[in-house]
Design a protein around this motif. Structure first.
Motif, PDB file in Angstrom:
ATOM      1  N   ARG A 189      62.883 -23.198  -2.052  1.00 34.96           N
ATOM      2  CA  ARG A 189      61.716 -22.961  -2.905  1.00 34.96           C
ATOM      3  C   ARG A 189      61.697 -23.898  -4.106  1.00 34.96           C
ATOM      4  O   ARG A 189      61.066 -23.611  -5.108  1.00 34.96           O
TER       5      ARG A 189
ATOM      6  N   GLU B 285      58.950 -19.762 -11.008  1.00 36.80           N
ATOM      7  CA  GLU B 285      60.406 -19.741 -11.195  1.00 36.80           C
ATOM      8  C   GLU B 285      60.940 -21.141 -11.499  1.00 36.80           C
ATOM      9  O   GLU B 285      61.812 -21.309 -12.351  1.00 36.80           O
TER      10      GLU B 285
ATOM     11  N   ALA C 286      75.573 -26.860 -16.061  1.00 39.89           N
ATOM     12  CA  ALA C 286      74.806 -25.655 -16.394  1.00 39.89           C
ATOM     13  C   ALA C 286      73.431 -25.714 -15.747  1.00 39.89           C
ATOM     14  O   ALA C 286      72.950 -24.728 -15.191  1.00 39.89           O
TER      15      ALA C 286
ATOM     16  N   GLU D  11      67.136 -22.312  -2.461  1.00 42.43           N
ATOM     17  CA  GLU D  11      67.145 -23.696  -1.973  1.00 42.43           C
ATOM     18  C   GLU D  11      65.808 -24.141  -1.398  1.00 42.43           C
ATOM     19  O   GLU D  11      65.339 -25.247  -1.670  1.00 42.43           O
TER      20      GLU D  11
ATOM     21  N   GLU E 217      70.706 -23.261  -9.033  1.00 44.02           N
ATOM     22  CA  GLU E 217      71.243 -22.658  -7.809  1.00 44.02           C
ATOM     23  C   GLU E 217      71.020 -21.146  -7.832  1.00 44.02           C
ATOM     24  O   GLU E 217      70.701 -20.536  -6.822  1.00 44.02           O
ATOM     25  N   ARG E 218      71.189 -20.569  -9.008  1.00 49.52           N
ATOM     26  CA  ARG E 218      71.056 -19.117  -9.132  1.00 49.52           C
ATOM     27  C   ARG E 218      69.606 -18.669  -9.175  1.00 49.52           C
ATOM     28  O   ARG E 218      69.230 -17.656  -8.591  1.00 49.52           O
ATOM     29  N   ASP E 219      68.783 -19.422  -9.897  1.00 52.00           N
ATOM     30  CA  ASP E 219      67.432 -18.933 -10.188  1.00 52.00           C
ATOM     31  C   ASP E 219      66.424 -19.262  -9.095  1.00 52.00           C
ATOM     32  O   ASP E 219      65.501 -18.486  -8.854  1.00 52.00           O
TER      33      ASP E 219
ATOM     34  N   VAL F  77      73.854 -25.409 -11.797  1.00 52.15           N
ATOM     35  CA  VAL F  77      74.323 -24.087 -11.379  1.00 52.15           C
ATOM     36  C   VAL F  77      73.246 -23.044 -11.635  1.00 52.15           C
ATOM     37  O   VAL F  77      72.982 -22.182 -10.788  1.00 52.15           O
ATOM     38  N   SER F  78      72.578 -23.128 -12.781  1.00 53.92           N
ATOM     39  CA  SER F  78      71.557 -22.116 -13.053  1.00 53.92           C
ATOM     40  C   SER F  78      70.380 -22.283 -12.104  1.00 53.92           C
ATOM     41  O   SER F  78      69.754 -21.306 -11.707  1.00 53.92           O
TER      42      SER F  78
END
Lengths: 507, 481
Positions: free
Chosen positions: B442, B400, B429, B440, B435-437, B432-433
């Motif tokens: 990992r 990931e 971008a 924390e 943060e989403r993908d 934030v991405s």
């Protein structure tokens, strides 16, 4: 005038509320001044100009501060207004409002006592006491611990929507319990003021609030204040019924200016042109006749004191259960994916800008503004000890990044003095210590470079033979930022942890 | 004529004109269709727009087949890889076990209906669930309509007893009497090979099974170093086929090992086989080839903007994946090209590419090469998301982390210079991405550098070093902004 008051109050309330709940850090710089206009923070930060201006304002116009600037006061007005709505709806078709408030004699003793207690706490350095009594900080705790998480959930919903729309307008934010004591304090304060405001308007402000009491001392001599023209007044009681401070006696045609919060509700309801917001006239000094003493409601008072003492004593130590991070792999639990437990420290670590433990503890009122403002999720509130309700650095969710001085920029009391990132980079707030028995190099017999690789000032070296090297700290270079403790893979506690400096020092 | 009447008349006229126009249109389309059918339409007009390319349902009867020289099996050029079955939302990682059976069955049924007849799984895929789901899905179809491949997990170092048990388990999981194509899985080092297949006698056992007809063809899949390939080709065993990683990314350019990686490989004492060298070797051995990673784990299906634009300039309707598959399918000795297809759209796209298959023209090869050059000028990490590195003992989500970085790079969202006009936007971008993908706990900065993953990676990525680099990169982004 009432509408001007409501408009100004709404602006400052919304501004202050946003200051506490906003997560983006965009608004804080614009509204931070509202925190700095608060009386106790201004006194603590030694901002003479603000104090003089506020006192002057009160001397001229009465306690408009309580109606327009104090967020806790405005909150009470809001609650009280809701209560009024309730009554109106009960009345059905009848337009006339029920007589909500009645005149009550001021409880000068209790006010003086609360003020004295506050001053003693402030001078004697009992942060918990003055922190709890101070209205702005009480509001801050309510916002920071109760409403900020709700706001955060809303934000995360938006962030999720934004993600689906491929937009980066909203970023997800972590939501976590930033202090148990502060939460209990907030709930208790909110409960007390909600009950009081629902029933009797500004009882809190005129019996407990030390700021109310202090401003009352000045407001008593206010130049402009609502005055009853005894020639015109027919003692209809309309003004008394809308006076949330219960300071207006229609019967005696008298206003207790020390309790009047200058809300101007009374001016609007008087139909006999008997009420004016005006300078002291000759006729006003009719000596107060001996009034029939209204029996204080003992039950209510008992409940009140009970609640307040309950807050003080009932604070429980938080035994933080480690948060289970979402692991993907069901059959191989990875300890590093659990959240670390909170490290117990001998000396709490204070934000850079707080010069030292003593300085900080005697100035911080625990308003939570820094905790809310911290973009690195490193500040939480202490749950025990002398500094209860005051912020401390804790490295379960983040560490103190060198470029950030958000807390020092927003602190209204000057407990965290304004500093620049450059000053911060050369300030040592704490020191790192290694616990070799917890280090994965010892326990798992593997190489690990996390702490030394991620140490911003490069204060950690790895020593030893071969691959399995242990970290050692150069404590003349360590800034106490906590990167090592935050990132350490050891669980449940880090193998390298921080201990606060009693006095912050230059490195 | 009053106003109303005039309006009516006008509307009649316009309706008539409309019909007329429509008639011309239909006639024109019919003509074009007829011309296209007899091949008279100029090439420039149909290029990329022909009936079975990009539009409508893929054909069910146009699949290209190739014949296995030993067994005479007619194998579809597109093979179905079962390592990337669709997952239920709770478990999206390649190592997870929560396969979305409904969607997986739909894929298998659709593939069979469109002529795909080769299904490749392994003991370890989806932690063993892949074999089960594939078996269940195929059980609903006649046995003679498909070929199944599965593999012996040599890397788990089984003893003979364990290997026997594994093989029986595989037949049980897949609900089959025999395996058409059986492979020694992921040959990497001679040590492991000698230990498992020679010393423990597992190879002898598998050859026995072949005698018995429970294995029809025996081969191996290879991810290893030069010594391993030399060794396996020199054995006195009749291999029926080999499964190797071939794609234009690895074949079209000479991969130069970066110094840091070279140091790591030195420490591990391996010389990874260069793809060109490996391909020459297997060609010389005249082994029928099954191609894996034709898309490098999806990397070549999701090119960056600039390189994709070069391909689309040439063939507007074709996907990046179709170029990659056409390239490898055109190589000599290739029997089938495996693709792990997670979504129906992947499958349909691949079927369109292989039914029927047309090799790249010389010009198209040149176009592909220039697109690759552009692609390689970016600083991508070669991760294929195979997940062999997982689980990380310290919780890093390796695939990931790399995917997030690669995607940002491809989408030109990688912030480079603080003075750049788009820096603020790109920085946000990126953060934030992330943060989403990536959760924390990992992320890259938490890599301990324990090096346990390094030996697992078939792509020889120096994972700890990349993690250190990315961790530092993100930290600098945070601090600078």
């Amino acid at each position: 005038m009432k509408y001007i008051r409501i408009l100004l109050a709404t602006i400052s309330f919304v501004g202050l509320a946003l200051l506490f709940v906003d997560l983006s850090g965009v608004l804080a710089p614009y509204f931070a001044f509202l925190g700095k206009w608060q009386l106790v923070p201004a006194i603590l930060s030694g901002s003479a100009i603000t104090i003089v201006l506020l006192l002057l304002l009160t001397f001229l116009l009465g306690r408009v501060y309580c109606s327009v600037l104090c967020p806790l006061g405005i909150l009470q007005d809001g609650i009280s207004r809701l209560a009024s709505l309730d009554i109106m709806s009960e009345e059905g078709g009848r337009k006339r409002r029920k007589k909500r408030f009645t005149y009550a004699r001021g409880n000068t003793l209790l006010r003086a006592l609360a003020l004295a207690l506050f001053v003693v706490a402030l001078l004697g350095g009992i942060p918990l006491l003055f922190g709890l009594l101070e209205p702005y900080s009480a509001f801050g705790r309510i916002m920071g611990t109760l409403f900020a998480p709700i706001w955060g959930v809303g934000n995360n919903v938006l962030a999720d929507v934004a993600q689906r729309m491929d937009s980066f307008a909203f970023a997800p934010v972590p939501i976590w319990q930033k202090g148990f004591a502060a939460l209990i304090g907030a709930v208790a304060t909110l409960a007390v003021i909600a009950v009081l405001a629902w029933r009797n308007g500004r009882t809190w402000c005129n019996t407990i609030c030390p700021v109310g009491a202090a401003l009352g001392l000045v407001g008593r001599y206010a130049v402009l204040r609502p005055r009853i023209d005894s020639a015109q007044c027919v003692s209809c009681g309309q003004c008394e019924a809308v006076c949330k401070a219960s300071c207006m006696s229609a019967k005696e045609k008298r206003v207790d200016a020390s309790r009047c919060v200058a809300c101007f509700n009374c001016l609007k309801v008087c139909r006999h042109d008997a009420l004016h917001f005006m300078p002291s006239g000759k006729k006003s000094h009719t000596p107060a006749p001996k009034e029939p003493v209204k029996q204080p409601n003992m039950a209510r008072r008992a409940a009140l004191t009970g609640l307040v003492s309950g807050v003080a004593s009932g604070v429980v130590t938080l035994a933080a259960a480690p948060l289970k991070a979402a692991g993907r792999d069901p059959d191989a639990p990875v300890p590093a994916l659990t959240r670390k437990e909170i490290t117990a420290r001998n000396v709490p670590i204070l934000p850079p800008g707080a010069a030292g433990l003593h300085f900080f503890e005697s100035r911080c009122t625990g308003c939570q503004l820094c905790v809310s403002a911290c973009p690195n999720q490193v500040l939480r509130t202490l749950d025990t000890g002398k500094g209860m309700l005051q912020p401390t650095l804790s490295f379960e969710h983040g560490y103190c990044r060198v470029n950030c001085v958000a807390c020092s920029a927003v602190c209204p009391t000057g407990a965290i003095r304004p500093i620049t990132p450059a000053e911060k980079a050369s300030t040592q707030i704490g020191r790192a210590y290694v616990r070799p028995e917890r280090c994965i190099v010892t326990t798992d017999k593997v190489k690990c470079t996390v702490c030394s690789r991620n140490c911003p000032p490069g204060a950690i070296t790895l020593v030893g033979e071969g691959e399995l090297k242990m970290p050692v700290v150069d404590n003349e270079r360590c800034t106490g930022c906590g990167a090592c403790e935050y990132l350490c893979p050891s669980r449940p506690l880090a193998a390298i942890y921080l201990e606060g400096n009693r006095e912050h020092r230059k490195i | 004529m009053d106003d109303h009447e005039r309006k009516q008349k006008e509307s009649f006229v316009s309706r008539r004109a409309l019909f007329k126009g429509a008639g011309v249109g239909v006639a024109g389309m019919a003509a074009a269709y007829a011309l296209d059918k007899v091949g008279l339409l100029p090439d420039a007009l149909t290029r990329g727009f022909s009936a079975n390319k990009g539009f409508g349902e893929p054909p069910t009867d146009k699949m290209t087949y190739r014949t296995h020289p030993g067994s005479g099996d007619k194998i579809s050029l597109l093979g179905f890889g079962c390592m990337r079955f669709p997952m239920l939302p709770q478990a999206t990682s390649p190592g997870g076990t929560q396969i979305d059976e409904r969607a997986a069955f739909a894929l298998v049924d659709y593939a069979l209906a469109h002529g795909v007849n080769y299904f490749d799984t392994a003991y370890t895929y989806h932690r063993g669930i892949s074999e089960v789901v594939m078996g269940k899905a195929l059980k609903r179809h006649p046995r003679e309509t498909y070929f199944v491949a599965t593999k012996m997990p040599g890397r788990l170092l089984p003893t003979l007893e364990q290997a026997k048990e594994m093989f029986e388990t595989q037949l049980e999981r897949t609900q089959l009497e025999y395996i058409d194509y059986y492979l020694l899985h992921n040959l990497q080092s001679v040590d492991v090979y000698q230990q498992v297949y020679e010393k423990n006698g597992v190879l002898e056992y598998l050859l026995e099974q072949k005698e018995k007809g429970r294995i029809r063809n025996l081969g191996w899949s290879f991810h290893g170093d030069e010594a391993m390939l030399e060794y396996i080709l020199s054995r006195d065993v009749k291999w029926d086929f080999a499964q190797v990683q071939l794609n234009y990314h690895d074949l079209m350019h000479q991969y130069i090992t970066p110094p840091a990686l070279a140091a790591m490989l030195d420490a591990l004492q391996v010389v990874p086989a260069q793809t060109q060298w490996m391909y020459e070797k297997v060609l010389a051995a005249e082994l029928p080839l099954i191609v894996m990673e034709p898309l490098l784990g999806g990397r070549l299906a999701r090119l960056n903007k600039k390189s994709l634009a070069i391909l689309q300039e040439e063939r507007p309707q074709d996907s990046a994946a179709s170029w990659a598959i056409r390239y490898v399918a055109g190589l000599p000795n290739v029997l089938t090209v495996l693709s792990g297809m997670t979504y129906m759209e992947h499958l349909q796209d691949n079927i369109r590419t292989c039914a029927p298959f047309t090799p790249l023209t010389e010009k198209e090869s040149g176009v592909l090469k220039s697109a690759l050059d552009v692609f390689l000028s970016a600083d991508n990490i070669r991760c294929t998301r195979c997940g062999y590195c997982m689980p990380c003992p310290y919780g890093i989500d390796i695939p990931e982390v790399f995917t997030h970085y690669n995607n940002c790079l491809d989408d030109e969202l990688l912030p480079k210079d603080a003075r750049h006009a788009d820096y603020v936007q790109q920085r946000r971008a990126y953060l934030v991405s992330q943060e989403r993908d990536v959760p924390e706990l990992r992320r890259a900065e938490r890599c301990t550098g324990c090096n346990k993953c390094v030996k697992q990676c078939p792509q020889y990525i120096n994972i700890p070093q990349e993690m250190a680099r990315l961790g530092k990169f993100v930290e600098e982004l945070r601090v600078k902004g």
